[in-house]
Design an enzyme around this catalytic site. Structure first.
Site, PDB file in Angstrom:
ATOM      1  N   THR A 183     -22.732 -71.309-111.164  1.00 41.85           N
ATOM      2  CA  THR A 183     -22.135 -72.223-110.178  1.00 41.85           C
ATOM      3  C   THR A 183     -20.691 -71.830-109.860  1.00 41.85           C
ATOM      4  OG1 THR A 183     -21.430 -73.664-111.989  1.00 41.85           O
ATOM      5  CG2 THR A 183     -23.532 -74.192-110.939  1.00 41.85           C
ATOM      6  N   GLY A 184     -20.181 -70.789-110.508  1.00 45.78           N
ATOM      7  CA  GLY A 184     -18.760 -70.444-110.379  1.00 45.78           C
ATOM      8  C   GLY A 184     -18.439 -69.666-109.112  1.00 45.78           C
ATOM      9  N   ALA A 196     -20.043 -66.047-108.728  1.00 46.87           N
ATOM     10  CA  ALA A 196     -21.476 -66.126-108.432  1.00 46.87           C
ATOM     11  C   ALA A 196     -21.676 -66.543-106.972  1.00 46.87           C
ATOM     12  CB  ALA A 196     -22.148 -67.127-109.371  1.00 46.87           C
ATOM     13  N   ARG A 197     -20.900 -67.516-106.514  1.00 48.39           N
ATOM     14  CA  ARG A 197     -21.111 -68.030-105.155  1.00 48.39           C
ATOM     15  C   ARG A 197     -20.670 -67.017-104.099  1.00 48.39           C
ATOM     16  NH1 ARG A 197     -18.673 -71.963-103.214  1.00 48.39           N
ATOM     17  NH2 ARG A 197     -16.910 -71.903-104.630  1.00 48.39           N
ATOM     18  N   ARG A 208     -22.873 -75.660-117.382  1.00 48.72           N
ATOM     19  CA  ARG A 208     -22.945 -76.969-118.044  1.00 48.72           C
ATOM     20  C   ARG A 208     -23.259 -78.117-117.092  1.00 48.72           C
ATOM     21  NH1 ARG A 208     -17.131 -76.721-120.474  1.00 48.72           N
ATOM     22  NH2 ARG A 208     -16.953 -76.058-118.318  1.00 48.72           N
ATOM     23  N   HIS A 229     -16.205 -53.370-110.097  1.00 50.88           N
ATOM     24  CA  HIS A 229     -16.918 -53.311-108.813  1.00 50.88           C
ATOM     25  C   HIS A 229     -16.424 -52.170-107.931  1.00 50.88           C
ATOM     26  CE1 HIS A 229     -13.511 -55.849-107.573  1.00 50.88           C
ATOM     27  NE2 HIS A 229     -13.719 -55.377-106.382  1.00 50.88           N
ATOM     28  N   HIS A 249      -9.364 -50.690-112.140  1.00 45.93           N
ATOM     29  CA  HIS A 249      -9.767 -50.089-110.868  1.00 45.93           C
ATOM     30  C   HIS A 249      -9.072 -48.753-110.574  1.00 45.93           C
ATOM     31  CE1 HIS A 249     -11.615 -53.898-110.394  1.00 45.93           C
ATOM     32  NE2 HIS A 249     -10.556 -54.538-109.961  1.00 45.93           N
TER      33      HIS A 249
END
Ligand code: NAP
Length: 484
Positions: A19-20, A23-24, A51, A178, A240
Site C-alpha cells: 500500500t506504500g 508500490a503505488r 498492516r 533501479h 546509483h
C-alpha cells in the site's frame, strides 16, 4: 520492435508494503504494463501485504487508482485492468508480529515461482526474512527483493547482509538499484561490448575523462527527515552513480551472466583510489525569492547535510590510470537529467592548423529524459572560405530509433521485476559490491564529519556551488551543461 515479449513462468509475488508509495507509483503500475504486454501468465498472483485492513476489494481499488494515476499501458485493451485486478489479492500482515502469516502461507501455491518484495523500511527486512522462513512461506527457490537504502554505512550494510544470509542464499537475494534497469544502462553494455568501434578506444590512452551527472530539479520534498540523515553521497553516489561508474569502467566480462558481470564491477570499486578531500565539492541549496532553502525543508537550521556533491576520482588499474572520473549529483539544479559523457582526447595533430578549430569527440549517454546517445563528430563547416571544423551530434533517441514512443520502453522497475521472476540477477547488486561501495564512501563522509565541514550554499536553479565548477576548472576542463 520494442515489445518482443517472452512470457515469464507462473508466479506468486508478495509485495510487503503493497500500500506504500513505491508500490503505488512504480511496482503495481509496472506489473500492470507487463500484464498488458502479455508477459504475465493469466493465473499469476500479486498479493499486497501490509498492516492496514484493506481486504482484497480495498486493495484492488488502490491498485486500480495507482495504475490510473501513475501510468497504465496506453495501448491496453478495454477490460484489461479488470482482468489484471482479478490476479490481485491482499493479506493483512504485520512484519513485526505473527498475525496474518498463516493466511498468507495458505494463499501461496506449490510449483510456481515465489518472490517476496520488501517494499518497506530496511528496519523490517530482518523480521520479514525470519518470518518467511519460520512460517514456511519461503523455500530454497524463493526470491526476495530488497530496496535501497541498503545500509547507512559499511557496518549497517554488513549487518543487513548477515541477517538476510541467515535465511536466504545470495542467489535468492535481489538488491534493487533501479538505475541498472534503465534501457540506456543496458545499452551502454551493448554499445561497449557489441561493437568493434568503441572498446579499442575505451582506455586512458584515448579517453581524456569521464563525467557522470545525475541532476534533479526537485527539492527534498516530503522526504526531508530521511534525506537529512542521508545526503547526496549516501542517497545517490554510493549506489546509483557508483553503479554507472562500474559499468562504464569495468573490463569486458566473459559472459553476460550475473556473477561474471558483478565480479568485474566489484574489481572497479576495489580499484578506486581514496578521494582527496580537495577533489570534492559539497553544496546545499539556498532559499530563493519564493521558495525556502534546504535547511527549512528538513527543519534543521544548522543542518550540515549536502544536497549536492561533485567529486573527482581515479581508478588504479592498467586501463584507467591517469583518466579522471568526475561524478556530480544534486537537487534543485537548473535541469533534470542523467548523463554519462565519455570525453575523448584531442586528435594528436591537426592537419588543418589551429585556426580551423579543434573539437574532441564526446560520447554522451542519456539516461533521462529521452534515453539515448549522442556522439559528437568533427566535420567541415559547410560553405566556401577554407577549412573550418565544427562539432555535430550523431543523435540517437532510443524511442525514436526503435519506432516506439518513449512510453512504450519498459520502465526500470518493470524490467527488474520480470528479471526476478526469471531468476536473472545480472542487473542486481551483490552483497560484496554493496559493501565495497560503502567501504569507499565511508571515509569521505567520516572526513566531512571529522572536519565539521559545512556544505556551501548554492542558488536553486543553478548548476551547483562554485566549488564544483572550480573542481573542473583547475584541471582545464568543464562540466557539460545541465540543460534547463
Ligand atoms: P511508505 O510509503 O512509507 O510505505 C511503507 C509500506 O510498508 C506501507 O505499505 C506500510 O503499510 C508498510 N508497513 C509499514 N510497517 C509495516 C509492518 N510492520 N508490517 C507490514 N507492513 C508495514 O514507503 P515507500 O516510500 O513505499 O518505501 C518503501 C521502501 O522502498 C523503503 O525502504 C524506501 O526506502 C524504498 N524506496 C522508496 C522509493 C520511493 O520512491 N518511494 C524509492 C526507492 C526506494 P502499513 O502502514 O499499512 O503497514
Amino acid at each position: 520492435m520494442v515489445s518482443r515479449v517472452i512470457p515469464v513462468d507462473n508466479f506468486d509475488l508478495v509485495i510487503f508494503g503493497g500500500t506504500g508509495d513505491l508500490a503505488r507509483r512504480k511496482i503495481l503500475p509496472g506489473l500492470f504494463r507487463r500484464y498488458c504486454a502479455g508477459q504475465i501468465p493469466e493465473d499469476a498472483q500479486i498479493i499486497g501485504a501490509a498492516r492496514s485492513d484493506e481486504g482484497d476489494e480495498g486493495f484492488r481499488k488502490l491498485v486500480g487508482d495507482a495504475v490510473r494515476e501513475f501510468g497504465g499501458g496506453r495501448h491496453c485493451e478495454d477490460g484489461t485492468l479488470e482482468n489484471f485486478l482479478e490476479r490481485v489479492k491482499y493479506v493483512r500482515v504485520d512484519a513485526m508480529g505473527d498475525d496474518g502469516w498463516e493466511e498468507l502461507q495458505g494463499r501461496l501455491r506449490l510449483g510456481v515461482v515465489k518472490a517476496f518484495y520488501f517494499s518497506v523500511g530496511p528496519s523490517l527486512f530482518g523480521a520479514l526474512a525470519e518470518r518467511l522462513r519460520s512460517f514456511g512461506l519461503a523455500d530454497d527457490d524463493s526470491r526476495v527483493v530488497v530496496e535501497k537504502p541498503f545500509g547507512h554505512d559499511l557496518e549497517t550494510a554488513r549487518a543487513l547482509n548477515a541477517t538476510l544470509a541467515q535465511h536466504f542464499k545470495e542467489e535468492q537475494i535481489y538488491r534493487i538499484d533501479h538505475y541498472l534497469g534503465k534501457e540506456t544502462v543496458q545499452n551502454l553494455m551493448a554499445v561497449r561490448f557489441g561493437n568493434m568501434l568503441f572498446e579499442p578506444l575505451w582506455n586512458s590512452q584515448y579517453v581524456d575523462h569521464i563525467q557522470i551527472t545525475v541532476a534533479e530539479t526537485v527539492d527534498v520534498g516530503g522526504r526531508g527527515g530521511y534525506y537529512d540523515k542521508s545526503g547526496a553521497m549516501r542517497d545517490m553516489v554510493q549506489n546509483h552513480l557508483m553503479q554507472l561508474l562500474c559499468l562504464i569502467a569495468m573490463e569486458p566480462p566473459a559472459r553476460f551472466e550475473p556473477d561474471a558481470v558483478r565480479d568485474e564491477k566489484l574489481k572497479v570499486i576495489r580499484a578506486l583510489d581514496p578521494v582527496d578531500y580537495h577533489h570534492i565539492a559539497r553544496g546545499q541549496y539556498a532559499a530563493d525569492d519564493d521558495q525556502p532553502g534546504y535547511r527549512v525543508h528538513v527543519g534543521d537550521p544548522r543542518s550540515k547535510t549536502e544536497s549536492f556533491v561533485a567529486l573527482k576520482c581515479h581508478i588504479s588499474n592498467w586501463r584507467w590510470a591517469g583518466t579522471p572520473f568526475y561524478l556530480r549529483t544534486g537537487k534543485k539544479l537548473r535541469g533534470r537529467g542523467s548523463e554519462i559523457a565519455v570525453v575523448f582526447k584531442d586528435a594528436p595533430h591537426s592537419i588543418f592548423g589551429d585556426e580551423a578549430g579543434r573539437h574532441n569527440n564526446i560520447l554522451a549517454i542519456r539516461l533521462q529524459p529521452d534515453e539515448g546517445m549522442t556522439l559528437g563528430v568533427t566535420i567541415k563547416e559547410p560553405g566556401p572560405g577554407g577549412m573550418r571544423l565544427i562539432d555535430v551530434p550523431l543523435d540517437m533517441s532510443f524511442a525514436e530509433a526503435l519506432g516506439a514512443e518513449a512510453e512504450d520502453v519498459p520502465d526500470a522497475y518493470e524490467r527488474l521485476i520480470m528479471d526476478v521472476i526469471r531468476g536473472n540477477q545480472t542487473l542486481f547488486m551483490r552483497g560484496d559490491e554493496v559493501e565495497a561501495a560503502w567501504a569507499w564512501t565511508d571515509p569521505i563522509i567520516e572526513g566531512w564529519n571529522r572536519r565539521g565541514e559545512v556544505p556551501k550554499p548554492y542558488d536553486a536553479g543553478s548548476s551547483g556551488p562554485e566549488d564544483a565548477l572550480m573542481l573542473m576548472h583547475r584541471d582545464g576542463r568543464k562540466w557539460r551543461e545541465i540543460k534547463a
